[in-house]
Structures are given as structure tokens and as C-alpha cells.
Design a protein around this motif. Structure first.
Motif, mmCIF file in Angstrom:
data_model
loop_
_atom_site.group_PDB
_atom_site.id
_atom_site.type_symbol
_atom_site.label_atom_id
_atom_site.label_comp_id
_atom_site.label_asym_id
_atom_site.label_seq_id
_atom_site.Cartn_x
_atom_site.Cartn_y
_atom_site.Cartn_z
ATOM 1 N N UNK A 80 0.776 -1.232 0.000
ATOM 2 C CA UNK A 80 0.000 0.000 0.000
ATOM 3 C C UNK A 80 0.805 1.278 0.000
ATOM 4 N N UNK A 81 2.096 1.186 -0.236
ATOM 5 C CA UNK A 81 2.968 2.361 -0.234
ATOM 6 C C UNK A 81 3.570 2.667 -1.610
ATOM 7 N N UNK A 82 3.198 1.891 -2.625
ATOM 8 C CA UNK A 82 3.782 2.079 -3.947
ATOM 9 C C UNK A 82 5.129 1.409 -4.120
ATOM 10 N N UNK A 83 5.505 0.574 -3.158
ATOM 11 C CA UNK A 83 6.799 -0.118 -3.195
ATOM 12 C C UNK A 83 6.901 -1.022 -4.415
ATOM 13 N N UNK A 84 5.834 -1.748 -4.724
ATOM 14 C CA UNK A 84 5.859 -2.666 -5.865
ATOM 15 C C UNK A 84 6.082 -1.942 -7.173
ATOM 16 N N UNK A 85 5.381 -0.840 -7.371
ATOM 17 C CA UNK A 85 5.561 -0.063 -8.609
ATOM 18 C C UNK A 85 6.967 0.502 -8.703
ATOM 19 N N UNK A 86 7.470 1.025 -7.597
ATOM 20 C CA UNK A 86 8.836 1.556 -7.600
ATOM 21 C C UNK A 86 9.842 0.458 -7.922
ATOM 22 N N UNK A 87 9.648 -0.716 -7.342
ATOM 23 C CA UNK A 87 10.528 -1.854 -7.614
ATOM 24 C C UNK A 87 10.533 -2.187 -9.095
ATOM 25 N N UNK A 88 9.354 -2.283 -9.697
ATOM 26 C CA UNK A 88 9.272 -2.668 -11.104
ATOM 27 C C UNK A 88 9.865 -1.589 -12.001
ATOM 28 N N UNK A 89 9.547 -0.332 -11.766
ATOM 29 C CA UNK A 89 10.083 0.744 -12.610
ATOM 30 C C UNK A 89 11.600 0.762 -12.544
ATOM 31 N N UNK A 90 12.161 0.668 -11.354
ATOM 32 C CA UNK A 90 13.620 0.695 -11.227
ATOM 33 C C UNK A 90 14.259 -0.559 -11.834
ATOM 34 N N UNK A 91 13.601 -1.697 -11.688
ATOM 35 C CA UNK A 91 14.096 -2.927 -12.313
ATOM 36 C C UNK A 91 14.124 -2.768 -13.829
ATOM 37 N N UNK A 92 13.032 -2.263 -14.392
ATOM 38 C CA UNK A 92 12.969 -2.087 -15.846
ATOM 39 C C UNK A 92 14.011 -1.088 -16.332
ATOM 40 N N UNK A 93 14.235 -0.032 -15.595
ATOM 41 C CA UNK A 93 15.269 0.946 -15.980
ATOM 42 C C UNK A 93 16.658 0.318 -15.941
ATOM 43 N N UNK A 94 16.911 -0.530 -14.959
ATOM 44 C CA UNK A 94 18.198 -1.217 -14.885
ATOM 45 C C UNK A 94 18.375 -2.140 -16.091
ATOM 46 N N UNK A 95 17.325 -2.875 -16.438
ATOM 47 C CA UNK A 95 17.392 -3.764 -17.597
ATOM 48 C C UNK A 95 17.596 -2.948 -18.868
ATOM 49 N N UNK A 96 16.949 -1.799 -18.967
ATOM 50 C CA UNK A 96 17.139 -0.923 -20.127
ATOM 51 C C UNK A 96 18.582 -0.450 -20.214
ATOM 52 N N UNK A 97 19.177 -0.087 -19.081
ATOM 53 C CA UNK A 97 20.591 0.331 -19.065
ATOM 54 C C UNK A 97 21.501 -0.792 -19.553
ATOM 55 N N UNK A 98 21.107 -2.012 -19.302
ATOM 56 C CA UNK A 98 21.875 -3.187 -19.745
ATOM 57 C C UNK A 98 21.546 -3.571 -21.186
#
Length: 101
Positions: free
Chosen positions: A48-66
Motif C-alpha cells: 500500500x505504499x507504492x513499493x511494488x511499482x517503484x521496484x518494477x520501474x527501477x528494475x525495468x530501468x536497470x534492464x534498459x541500461x543493460x
């Protein structure tokens, strides 16, 4: 609340920590730069804090950087992608319909 997303390759998952406590993770299977993401988990005390969305967005950005690609098998991830259309290109064009993108 300080959050950090890091890759834990030994566990094959990206983890999000809140004030140095693991709050959730997204599992992955990587092969030649393609990341299959089958499951996302946020611990109940962090829901309920937006942790899941933040996790996914940052994960996707890391994969994009790779310069990787993503197969978002976890049903939560396409929902996050709809809210962040700039990341949809990580899913191969011929796979987007499969994931409702």
C-alpha cells in the motif's frame, strides 16, 4: 523512507529495501539479455505504499541500461508498464500482445 533497488544475482532477483530492510523483490530468469519476470512480491508490512511499482520501474530501468529485453509474466508488471509507456519498448514487439501491451 529511503528505498533502494539492487540486483541480487545469486538469488536471481531484484530487491527493494526500505531503510536497509528487504521489502520486496521481483524474480528473474536471464538468458542472453532477455529477462523473464515471473513473480513480484512485496512483504505485507510494506504493501500500500507504492513499493511494488517503484521496484518494477527501477528494475525495468536497470534492464534498459543493460540493453536487455523483458518478458513480463507476472501480471502486475504489464499494469506498471501501462502507467510508464516509455518502458514498453523493453518488451519485444512480437510479444507485446501476449502480455496485453
Amino acid at each position: 523512507m529511503g528505498t533502494t533497488v539492487t540486483d541480487n544475482p545469486d538469488a536471481s532477483r531484484f530487491e527493494i529495501t526500505v531503510d536497509d530492510t528487504v521489502a520486496g523483490w521481483v524474480d528473474y530468469r536471464e538468458h542472453e539479455g532477455e529477462y523473464a519476470l515471473p513473480h513480484t512480491r512485496v512483504l505485507p508490512e510494506f504493501e500500500g505504499r507504492g513499493i511494488g511499482s517503484e521496484l518494477i520501474v527501477q528494475t525495468l530501468r536497470t534492464i534498459a541500461e543493460r540493453q536487455g529485453s523483458v518478458l513480463p509474466f507476472c501480471p502486475f508488471i504489464p499494469k506498471v508498464l501501462h502507467d510508464n509507456p516509455e518502458l514498453i519498448d523493453l518488451v519485444p514487439a512480437d510479444q507485446r500482445e501476449t502480455f496485453g501491451l
